[in-house]
Design a protein around this motif. Structure first.
Motif, PDB file in Angstrom:
ATOM      1  N   ALA A   1       0.854  -1.195   0.000  1.00 46.52           N
ATOM      2  CA  ALA A   1       0.000   0.000   0.000  1.00 46.52           C
ATOM      3  C   ALA A   1       0.888   1.243   0.000  1.00 46.52           C
ATOM      4  O   ALA A   1       2.083   1.168   0.308  1.00 46.52           O
ATOM      5  N   TYR A   2       0.284   2.389  -0.333  1.00 47.77           N
ATOM      6  CA  TYR A   2       1.032   3.631  -0.446  1.00 47.77           C
ATOM      7  C   TYR A   2       0.282   4.705   0.347  1.00 47.77           C
ATOM      8  O   TYR A   2      -0.840   5.070  -0.018  1.00 47.77           O
ATOM      9  N   LEU A   3       0.870   5.165   1.437  1.00 45.61           N
ATOM     10  CA  LEU A   3       0.249   6.234   2.231  1.00 45.61           C
ATOM     11  C   LEU A   3       1.035   7.512   2.010  1.00 45.61           C
ATOM     12  O   LEU A   3       2.245   7.547   2.225  1.00 45.61           O
ATOM     13  N   ARG A   4       0.322   8.550   1.634  1.00 47.57           N
ATOM     14  CA  ARG A   4       0.996   9.825   1.332  1.00 47.57           C
ATOM     15  C   ARG A   4       0.698  10.885   2.381  1.00 47.57           C
ATOM     16  O   ARG A   4      -0.210  10.728   3.205  1.00 47.57           O
ATOM     17  N   GLY A   5       1.449  11.980   2.295  1.00 47.87           N
ATOM     18  CA  GLY A   5       1.467  13.007   3.343  1.00 47.87           C
ATOM     19  C   GLY A   5       0.104  13.532   3.761  1.00 47.87           C
ATOM     20  O   GLY A   5      -0.806  13.666   2.940  1.00 47.87           O
ATOM     21  N   GLY A   6      -0.007  13.814   5.052  1.00 48.60           N
ATOM     22  CA  GLY A   6      -1.232  14.389   5.595  1.00 48.60           C
ATOM     23  C   GLY A   6      -2.295  13.347   5.897  1.00 48.60           C
ATOM     24  O   GLY A   6      -3.461  13.690   6.078  1.00 48.60           O
ATOM     25  N   THR A   7      -1.884  12.081   5.970  1.00 53.22           N
ATOM     26  CA  THR A   7      -2.887  11.020   6.209  1.00 53.22           C
ATOM     27  C   THR A   7      -2.875  10.608   7.671  1.00 53.22           C
ATOM     28  O   THR A   7      -1.825  10.392   8.275  1.00 53.22           O
ATOM     29  N   PHE A   8      -4.075  10.475   8.209  1.00 54.36           N
ATOM     30  CA  PHE A   8      -4.248   9.966   9.575  1.00 54.36           C
ATOM     31  C   PHE A   8      -5.118   8.711   9.504  1.00 54.36           C
ATOM     32  O   PHE A   8      -6.232   8.750   8.964  1.00 54.36           O
ATOM     33  N   LEU A   9      -4.615   7.605  10.034  1.00 58.21           N
ATOM     34  CA  LEU A   9      -5.421   6.384  10.134  1.00 58.21           C
ATOM     35  C   LEU A   9      -5.776   6.166  11.597  1.00 58.21           C
ATOM     36  O   LEU A   9      -4.883   6.077  12.456  1.00 58.21           O
ATOM     37  N   GLY A  10      -7.064   6.053  11.899  1.00 61.43           N
ATOM     38  CA  GLY A  10      -7.523   5.838  13.274  1.00 61.43           C
ATOM     39  C   GLY A  10      -7.283   4.402  13.727  1.00 61.43           C
ATOM     40  O   GLY A  10      -6.763   3.559  12.973  1.00 61.43           O
ATOM     41  N   ALA A  11      -7.677   4.123  14.963  1.00 67.10           N
ATOM     42  CA  ALA A  11      -7.466   2.797  15.545  1.00 67.10           C
ATOM     43  C   ALA A  11      -8.185   1.732  14.709  1.00 67.10           C
ATOM     44  O   ALA A  11      -9.297   1.943  14.231  1.00 67.10           O
ATOM     45  N   ASP A  12      -7.506   0.618  14.526  1.00 65.31           N
ATOM     46  CA  ASP A  12      -8.082  -0.574  13.883  1.00 65.31           C
ATOM     47  C   ASP A  12      -8.493  -0.365  12.426  1.00 65.31           C
ATOM     48  O   ASP A  12      -9.303  -1.125  11.905  1.00 65.31           O
ATOM     49  N   VAL A  13      -7.972   0.660  11.797  1.00 62.20           N
ATOM     50  CA  VAL A  13      -8.227   0.832  10.354  1.00 62.20           C
ATOM     51  C   VAL A  13      -7.440  -0.237   9.605  1.00 62.20           C
ATOM     52  O   VAL A  13      -6.329  -0.611  10.001  1.00 62.20           O
ATOM     53  N   HIS A  14      -8.022  -0.749   8.521  1.00 63.05           N
ATOM     54  CA  HIS A  14      -7.269  -1.671   7.673  1.00 63.05           C
ATOM     55  C   HIS A  14      -7.145  -1.085   6.272  1.00 63.05           C
ATOM     56  O   HIS A  14      -8.150  -0.742   5.640  1.00 63.05           O
ATOM     57  N   VAL A  15      -5.911  -0.957   5.823  1.00 58.97           N
ATOM     58  CA  VAL A  15      -5.638  -0.511   4.451  1.00 58.97           C
ATOM     59  C   VAL A  15      -4.893  -1.649   3.779  1.00 58.97           C
ATOM     60  O   VAL A  15      -3.817  -2.043   4.235  1.00 58.97           O
ATOM     61  N   GLY A  16      -5.471  -2.204   2.730  1.00 58.20           N
ATOM     62  CA  GLY A  16      -4.919  -3.443   2.183  1.00 58.20           C
ATOM     63  C   GLY A  16      -4.121  -3.280   0.911  1.00 58.20           C
ATOM     64  O   GLY A  16      -3.658  -2.185   0.554  1.00 58.20           O
ATOM     65  N   ASN A  17      -4.006  -4.372   0.215  1.00 53.00           N
ATOM     66  CA  ASN A  17      -3.138  -4.499  -0.949  1.00 53.00           C
ATOM     67  C   ASN A  17      -3.498  -3.526  -2.074  1.00 53.00           C
ATOM     68  O   ASN A  17      -4.659  -3.392  -2.455  1.00 53.00           O
ATOM     69  N   GLY A  18      -2.491  -2.841  -2.559  1.00 51.59           N
ATOM     70  CA  GLY A  18      -2.685  -2.005  -3.741  1.00 51.59           C
ATOM     71  C   GLY A  18      -3.539  -0.773  -3.497  1.00 51.59           C
ATOM     72  O   GLY A  18      -4.104  -0.225  -4.435  1.00 51.59           O
ATOM     73  N   VAL A  19      -3.623  -0.315  -2.259  1.00 48.28           N
ATOM     74  CA  VAL A  19      -4.429   0.878  -1.944  1.00 48.28           C
ATOM     75  C   VAL A  19      -3.505   2.083  -1.809  1.00 48.28           C
ATOM     76  O   VAL A  19      -2.419   1.982  -1.237  1.00 48.28           O
ATOM     77  N   GLU A  20      -3.965   3.235  -2.344  1.00 48.11           N
ATOM     78  CA  GLU A  20      -3.226   4.492  -2.157  1.00 48.11           C
ATOM     79  C   GLU A  20      -4.120   5.469  -1.393  1.00 48.11           C
ATOM     80  O   GLU A  20      -5.282   5.667  -1.759  1.00 48.11           O
ATOM     81  N   ILE A  21      -3.567   6.048  -0.354  1.00 48.89           N
ATOM     82  CA  ILE A  21      -4.322   7.044   0.417  1.00 48.89           C
ATOM     83  C   ILE A  21      -3.470   8.294   0.557  1.00 48.89           C
ATOM     84  O   ILE A  21      -2.309   8.232   0.968  1.00 48.89           O
ATOM     85  N   LYS A  22      -4.061   9.420   0.204  1.00 45.84           N
ATOM     86  CA  LYS A  22      -3.322  10.686   0.240  1.00 45.84           C
ATOM     87  C   LYS A  22      -4.100  11.726   1.045  1.00 45.84           C
ATOM     88  O   LYS A  22      -5.313  11.878   0.829  1.00 45.84           O
ATOM     89  N   ASN A  23      -3.438  12.402   1.965  1.00 48.43           N
ATOM     90  CA  ASN A  23      -4.002  13.559   2.656  1.00 48.43           C
ATOM     91  C   ASN A  23      -5.455  13.342   3.094  1.00 48.43           C
ATOM     92  O   ASN A  23      -6.353  14.095   2.743  1.00 48.43           O
ATOM     93  N   SER A  24      -5.668  12.288   3.861  1.00 48.66           N
ATOM     94  CA  SER A  24      -7.045  11.943   4.246  1.00 48.66           C
ATOM     95  C   SER A  24      -7.096  11.564   5.716  1.00 48.66           C
ATOM     96  O   SER A  24      -6.114  11.108   6.290  1.00 48.66           O
ATOM     97  N   VAL A  25      -8.284  11.740   6.282  1.00 51.25           N
ATOM     98  CA  VAL A  25      -8.536  11.309   7.658  1.00 51.25           C
ATOM     99  C   VAL A  25      -9.455  10.098   7.571  1.00 51.25           C
ATOM    100  O   VAL A  25     -10.553  10.186   7.018  1.00 51.25           O
ATOM    101  N   ILE A  26      -8.984   8.981   8.104  1.00 51.07           N
ATOM    102  CA  ILE A  26      -9.761   7.739   8.045  1.00 51.07           C
ATOM    103  C   ILE A  26     -10.022   7.326   9.490  1.00 51.07           C
ATOM    104  O   ILE A  26      -9.081   7.013  10.228  1.00 51.07           O
ATOM    105  N   ARG A  27     -11.281   7.354   9.898  1.00 49.38           N
ATOM    106  CA  ARG A  27     -11.570   7.131  11.319  1.00 49.38           C
ATOM    107  C   ARG A  27     -11.591   5.653  11.684  1.00 49.38           C
ATOM    108  O   ARG A  27     -11.589   4.779  10.836  1.00 49.38           O
ATOM    109  N   ARG A  28     -11.658   5.388  12.974  1.00 45.79           N
ATOM    110  CA  ARG A  28     -11.451   4.045  13.519  1.00 45.79           C
ATOM    111  C   ARG A  28     -12.350   2.970  12.880  1.00 45.79           C
ATOM    112  O   ARG A  28     -13.492   3.231  12.507  1.00 45.79           O
ATOM    113  N   GLY A  29     -11.770   1.788  12.750  1.00 45.62           N
ATOM    114  CA  GLY A  29     -12.542   0.635  12.312  1.00 45.62           C
ATOM    115  C   GLY A  29     -12.844   0.601  10.817  1.00 45.62           C
ATOM    116  O   GLY A  29     -13.561  -0.293  10.346  1.00 45.62           O
TER     117      GLY A  29
END
Ligand code: TTP
Length: 393
Positions: free
Chosen positions: A275-303
């Motif tokens: 996976a590819y996490l880019r700047g400004g990203t916050f992943l909350g508790a128990d978040v799952h980011v899997g294969n081949g996912v790109e996340i940029k400058n995002s807030v992803i809340r728990r679970g």
């Protein structure tokens, strides 16, 4: 100094993000928004925090408990969100002497809060380009001389930031009349204080009023950039971490992951493989980011789960969301225009060319869902496989 923190509002302008979470509890760089306010107060020497609660009060109460960083915490309940003066009035039985007031949903520059406490009675200001949306403060010879709420023709560019130290006498001045917009407003209390006392203006070098979803993104960007990187979780030797990255204990970074900080990965979260996490990203508790996912400058809340082959950019995802494989967020319009978003029923400009989507708790997208820029999905929305979502649901 007793410090009243106003945290009773829902934050309706946050849309689905506050359907079950009060705005002060939304995450900013790994902590609730209100924790940053409380930290500034404690660092400035607060002797007691009086936290005014209302909407989803229990969430705020259980975060603080009886003490916060060894400072006693008392709660005051505001029955109805009838305005900021009404909120401080709810705290009145607890007050004894000069007291500070801070908004529970603003990011204040901590050094200036300290100066605010030392300059009592005082009011924190911030220079803005368009003051007509704020309480506007006039200053003469280093003293606050006037405050006007949202004037059509602003006399200065100094915005009132909702941070004050009031003299003890103000405890008796909280019973202000209802304003034209039907609220009891703290600016009417400030006006009385200005009449009777020399109020020192304290300029803030940094201030953010976090009212709308893109402001939550920007608050995260600001505070993530100030963090020191720490890796307490498990990081594969085959992952690459660049820049400032926080990986909390209990988080896992799998092989093939690339993280470009500033990025914050909370406890229990798992990222990868590949996976590819880019700047400004916050992943909350128990978040799952899997294969081949790109996340940029995002807030992803728990679970929340973004398990495979998806792209999420410049977006806020609520709790326990599930994105089907191949869910793609468009965060840039083809015509390059600024992205608009629905805020309390009106489409308004985010002022950003890049903004993705706002997704409420429990949303499920079918595989290959395309989400267009500026779309809001309310809590529990389900999309069909292959859908192109152009409008709010
Ligand atoms: P606002 O941002 O004006 O109100 P809100 O938080 O309810 O948000 P929205 O307009 O999106 O619904 O409030 C400023 C601060 O004062 C904020 O910290 C919340 C707090 N507040 C109260 O505690 N009680 C109130 O009655 C009001 C109006 C605000």
């Amino acid at each position: 100094m007793q410090t009243v923190i106003l945290a009773a509002g829902q934050g309706t302008r946050m849309g689905p993000l506050t359907e079950s979470t009060p705005k002060p509890m939304l995450p900013v760089a790994g902590r609730p928004l209100v924790a940053h306010v409380a930290d500034a107060a404690v660092d400035a020497g607060a002797s007691e925090l009086v936290v005014v609660v209302g909407y989803e009060a229990e969430a705020v109460r259980s975060f603080f408990g009886d003490t916060y960083r060894d400072v006693p915490v008392t709660f005051a309940v505001q029955a109805e969100q009838a305005g900021t003066a009404d909120a401080v009035r709810a705290a009145r039985p607890e007050l004894d002497g000069a007291f500070a007031v801070l908004n529970g949903d603003n990011l204040y520059d901590p050094a200036a809060v300290e100066q605010l406490f030392e300059s009592a009675p005082s009011l924190a200001t911030y220079e803005v380009d368009d003051p007509s949306n704020y309480g506007v403060v006039s200053i003469t010879d280093g003293i606050v001389t006037d405050i006007v709420e949202k004037p059509a023709d602003p006399p200065t560019t100094y915005a009132n930031t909702g941070a004050y130290v009031f003299p003890e006498a103000a405890i008796d001045w909280l019973d202000v009349p209802e304003s034209e917009r039907g609220e009891y407003e703290i600016t009417d209390v400030v006006a009385q204080v200005i009449d009777a006392h020399e109020v020192t203006p304290v300029p803030l070098s940094r201030w953010r009023d976090v009212g709308r979803p893109w402001e939550l993104l920007e608050a995260n960007e600001t505070l993530l950039a100030e963090l020191d990187g720490t890796v307490d979780g498990t990081v594969s030797d085959d992952a690459e971490l660049r820049g400032t990255v926080v990986v909390e204990a209990g988080a896992t970074i799998e092989p093939g992951v690339v993280i470009e900080g500033p990025v914050y990965v909370s406890r229990g979260a798992s990222v990868g493989p590949n996976a590819y996490l880019r700047g400004g990203t916050f992943l909350g508790a128990d978040v799952h980011v899997g294969n081949g996912v790109e996340i940029k400058n995002s807030v992803i809340r728990r679970g929340t789960n973004v398990p495979h082959l998806s792209y999420v950019g410049d977006s806020v995802l609520g709790q326990d969301v599930n994105f089907g494989a191949g869910t793609n967020v468009a965060n840039l319009r083809h015509d390059g225009a600024t992205v608009h978003l629905t805020v309390k029923g009106d489409r308004i400009s985010t002022g950003r060319r890049k903004f993705g989507v706002v997704v409420g708790d429990g949303v499920k997208t079918g595989i290959n869902t395309s989400l267009e820029p500026g779309v809001t999905l309310s809590g529990g929305t389900v999309t069909e496989p292959g859908e192109r979502v152009r409008r709010d649901r």
